[in-house]
Every structure is written in structure tokens, then in C-alpha cells.
Design a protein around this motif. Structure first.
Motif, PDB file in Angstrom:
ATOM      1  N   GLU A 130       1.385  -0.800   0.303  1.00  0.00           N
ATOM      2  CA  GLU A 130      -0.242   0.162   0.273  1.00  0.00           C
ATOM      3  C   GLU A 130       0.994   1.005  -0.467  1.00  0.00           C
ATOM      4  O   GLU A 130       1.165   2.459  -0.690  1.00  0.00           O
ATOM      5  N   LEU A 131       2.068   1.043   0.622  1.00  0.00           N
ATOM      6  CA  LEU A 131       3.190   2.262   0.867  1.00  0.00           C
ATOM      7  C   LEU A 131       3.815   2.069  -0.276  1.00  0.00           C
ATOM      8  O   LEU A 131       4.579   3.148  -0.366  1.00  0.00           O
ATOM      9  N   ALA A 132       4.242   1.088  -1.651  1.00  0.00           N
ATOM     10  CA  ALA A 132       5.086   1.514  -2.065  1.00  0.00           C
ATOM     11  C   ALA A 132       4.473   3.334  -3.613  1.00  0.00           C
ATOM     12  O   ALA A 132       3.548   2.856  -3.504  1.00  0.00           O
ATOM     13  N   GLY A 133       5.811   3.591  -3.685  1.00  0.00           N
ATOM     14  CA  GLY A 133       5.350   4.764  -4.521  1.00  0.00           C
ATOM     15  C   GLY A 133       4.043   5.153  -3.391  1.00  0.00           C
ATOM     16  O   GLY A 133       4.592   6.727  -4.448  1.00  0.00           O
ATOM     17  N   ARG A 134       4.778   6.027  -2.280  1.00  0.00           N
ATOM     18  CA  ARG A 134       4.562   7.152  -2.056  1.00  0.00           C
ATOM     19  C   ARG A 134       5.290   7.663  -0.785  1.00  0.00           C
ATOM     20  O   ARG A 134       6.130   7.170  -0.778  1.00  0.00           O
ATOM     21  N   CYS A 135       4.703   8.322  -0.616  1.00  0.00           N
ATOM     22  CA  CYS A 135       5.509   9.039   0.374  1.00  0.00           C
ATOM     23  C   CYS A 135       4.845  10.284   1.504  1.00  0.00           C
ATOM     24  O   CYS A 135       4.082  10.290   1.637  1.00  0.00           O
ATOM     25  N   LEU A 189       0.349  11.483   3.460  1.00  0.00           N
ATOM     26  CA  LEU A 189       0.829  10.365   2.498  1.00  0.00           C
ATOM     27  C   LEU A 189       0.087  10.885   0.848  1.00  0.00           C
ATOM     28  O   LEU A 189      -0.777  10.585   0.268  1.00  0.00           O
ATOM     29  N   VAL A 190       1.384  10.815   0.250  1.00  0.00           N
ATOM     30  CA  VAL A 190       0.894  10.999  -1.600  1.00  0.00           C
ATOM     31  C   VAL A 190       1.651  10.248  -2.292  1.00  0.00           C
ATOM     32  O   VAL A 190       2.554   9.450  -1.877  1.00  0.00           O
ATOM     33  N   ARG A 191       1.335  10.032  -3.339  1.00  0.00           N
ATOM     34  CA  ARG A 191       1.702   9.806  -4.611  1.00  0.00           C
ATOM     35  C   ARG A 191       3.273  10.165  -4.826  1.00  0.00           C
ATOM     36  O   ARG A 191       3.077  11.487  -4.966  1.00  0.00           O
ATOM     37  N   ASP A 192       4.155   9.621  -5.350  1.00  0.00           N
ATOM     38  CA  ASP A 192       5.998  10.291  -5.481  1.00  0.00           C
ATOM     39  C   ASP A 192       5.225  11.238  -6.719  1.00  0.00           C
ATOM     40  O   ASP A 192       5.736  12.213  -6.430  1.00  0.00           O
ATOM     41  N   GLU A 193       4.294  10.487  -7.784  1.00  0.00           N
ATOM     42  CA  GLU A 193       3.651  12.037  -8.868  1.00  0.00           C
ATOM     43  C   GLU A 193       2.856  12.740  -8.678  1.00  0.00           C
ATOM     44  O   GLU A 193       2.754  14.151  -9.160  1.00  0.00           O
ATOM     45  N   ASP A 194       2.394  12.797  -7.110  1.00  0.00           N
ATOM     46  CA  ASP A 194       1.860  14.069  -7.070  1.00  0.00           C
ATOM     47  C   ASP A 194       2.582  15.167  -6.107  1.00  0.00           C
ATOM     48  O   ASP A 194       1.943  16.064  -5.441  1.00  0.00           O
ATOM     49  N   ILE A 195       3.820  14.898  -5.746  1.00  0.00           N
ATOM     50  CA  ILE A 195       4.709  16.488  -4.783  1.00  0.00           C
ATOM     51  C   ILE A 195       4.406  16.963  -4.846  1.00  0.00           C
ATOM     52  O   ILE A 195       4.245  18.798  -4.682  1.00  0.00           O
ATOM     53  N   ASP A 196       5.045  17.774  -6.716  1.00  0.00           N
ATOM     54  CA  ASP A 196       4.393  18.985  -7.510  1.00  0.00           C
ATOM     55  C   ASP A 196       3.378  19.307  -7.288  1.00  0.00           C
ATOM     56  O   ASP A 196       3.576  20.359  -6.995  1.00  0.00           O
TER      57      ASP A 196
END
Length: 270
Positions: free
Chosen positions: A126-131, A224-231
Motif C-alpha cells: 500500500e505504501l509503495a511509491g508513496r511518501c 501521504l502522497v504518491r511520488d508523482e503528486d509531490i509537485d
């Protein structure tokens, strides 16, 4: 501190060969992955004394920084991690009637991982690719615009007014600014919480935002966000600053998902 008889646990990860190679932890201790037999889960550990690490504030901050650096490195190599808090120690089990020799710290930890492997594996997936991102928003009261005429009375008061009257008007202005800032903070809290939850998969309130003497708290949260949603989160906060110049924003991360590691997924430490 004499190492041995316990394991200091940094994180749980999907086992990947060489993921801990060259990684050091507290005071430069080399780390290793301890895999639970029959599972794909490993613990990031080093040998330690069963006595918790203790020191002054500066020392503890240094240790916490070292722990975070180690967890972050392995997180980046494996893609998902369940980080532990500071001072998670699994000690050898003392002898008992049922087990005269007791169990070693390694046996205790791998047995626990084996029992919980399904839950741990699911959470890692569930946390893969999340930060984790940390967001703190405040209102700078020195930059708040207040309505006329009361807001400017203290600034335009003639020198002929008594000192007591000038102090009264100044206090009235200060209270008015606080009221306006508080109303703005309430509005922004609801708006930004909704906007951030439209991007983040989870949001955990972290209590009151850190505020300076002239600031009113709006929101302090872990996302908790997907890596691609940081920006995307960054743009939301930038748009807020443009739209509301009185706001102040602290945007931290990306980090491993410390705030989103369930307390239930924590090894036995007794």
C-alpha cells in the motif's frame, strides 16, 4: 554502549539483496537486513545492548538524524518501508519453564515477522511509491489587512490624545487584527484541508502549527502522497501564497511514511 543481546530495529522492508550494503546507523554502526525465513519481509537492524540509547537533546537529535538518513537510503533502494520510531529494541527473551534457554532477539523478531508477514506485506504494498510530506500553514498578523475605520485609528491618532487613550486604541487594533486573522485562519483551514485531501491519499493532523509571536495557526498536517503528486501539493501551496499574501507556508519532505506506519506493525520489545 556494549553491543549484543538485542537488536535495534530501524524499519521493515521487502527483502532485497544488498539494500543495506554500506548503510550505517547510530554512531556509524553497520546495518544489515534480517530476513524472516519463508517470507519476503526483512528487518533493518544492528546488534545493540538492550539498554535504550540515552543522551542530551543535541545527542538525541543527532541519533534521530542518523536513523532517518539510514531509513531513507534503504527506502529509496527498496521503494517501500515501514519505519520504526527511535529506540525500538528487541531483546533476548529470558529463560522460562517452557523454554529454559529462552529465545534470542533474532529468533523473537523473525518469529514475529513470520506471524505478521501477511499484514506487513500488504502494508508495504500500500505504501509503495508513496511518501510523507509535512505542511504547516500560518497567518502572519503583521500582513493582515483590516477594515477601516477602526483598524487605522491608532495609527492616525493625534499626539494630543492622552497616553492612556493611545494605549487603549493600540490594544483595540491589536485585538481587531487577531480577530481578522482568526477568521481568515478558520476559512483557510477548511479550504486547504479539502484541497490537500483531493491530492493526498491520507492526512494526519499534527496538532497546532508552530507559530511565531505574530502568527495564527491554520493547519499542521502530515500527508501521504504518491511520488508523482509531490509537485501538485507544491503548486497548491504556492497558489495559496499568491492568493493570500498574509499566509506563511512550511513544506517539508519527501520522507519515508513515518506518520502512516500503523502502531500495530511494531515488533515486540519487552
Amino acid at each position: 554502549m556494549t553491543d549484543g543481546t538485542a537488536l535495534y530495529v530501524y524499519a521493515l522492508v521487502r527483502h532485497r539483496e544488498a539494500a543495506a550494503d554500506g548503510v550505517t546507523g547510530l554512531d556509524g554502526r553497520p546495518l544489515r537486513l534480517l530476513r524472516a525465513p519463508g517470507t519476503e519481509v526483512a528487518a533493518l537492524v544492528h546488534e545493540a545492548s538492550p539498554v535504550p540509547f540515552q543522551g542530551g537533546d543535541e545527542q538525541v537529535r543527532r541519533w534521530v538524524g542518523q536513523q532517518n538518513a539510514a531509513v531513507t537510503t534503504v527506502w529509496e533502494r527498496t521503494g517501500s518501508v515501514l519505519p520504526m520510531t527511535f529506540n525500538v529494541l528487541v531483546a533476548d527473551e529470558p529463560p522460562s519453564d517452557q523454554l529454559p534457554g529462552g529465545r534470542s532477539a533474532e529468533q523473537r523478531l523473525t518469529n514475529w515477522i513470520t506471524e505478521r508477514a501477511g499484514e506487513i506485506t500488504d502494508r508495504l504494498a500500500e505504501l509503495a511509491g508513496r511518501c510523507e510530506l509535512r505542511v504547516e500553514i500560518t497567518v502572519d498578523r503583521t500582513a493582515v489587512e483590516t477594515p477601516e475605520p477602526a483598524a487605522r485609528m491608532a495609527e492616525r491618532q493625534p499626539e494630543s490624545r492622552s497616553a492612556g487613550m493611545r494605549r487603549l486604541l493600540a490594544k483595540q487594533r491589536e485585538q481587531q487584527v487577531k480577530n481578522v486573522a482568526g477568521q481568515l485562519a478558520d476559512t483557510l483551514h477548511a479550504h486547504m484541508r479539502h484541497a490537500l485531501l483531493a491530492v493526498a491519499e491520507d492526512l494526519r493532523d499534527r496538532g497546532h502549527a508552530r507559530t511565531g509571536p505574530d502568527e495564527t495557526g491554520v493547519l499542521s498536517a502530515a500527508l501521504l502522497v504518491r511520488d508523482e503528486d509531490i509537485d501538485t501539493v507544491g503548486r497548491l501551496l504556492s497558489d495559496l501564497r499568491t492568493r493570500e499574501p498574509a499566509t506563511r507556508v512550511r513544506f517539508l519532505g519527501p520522507w519515508p511514511p513515518y506518520s502512516f506506519t500503523d502502531d500495530a506493525v511494531s515488533p515486540p520489545t519487552a
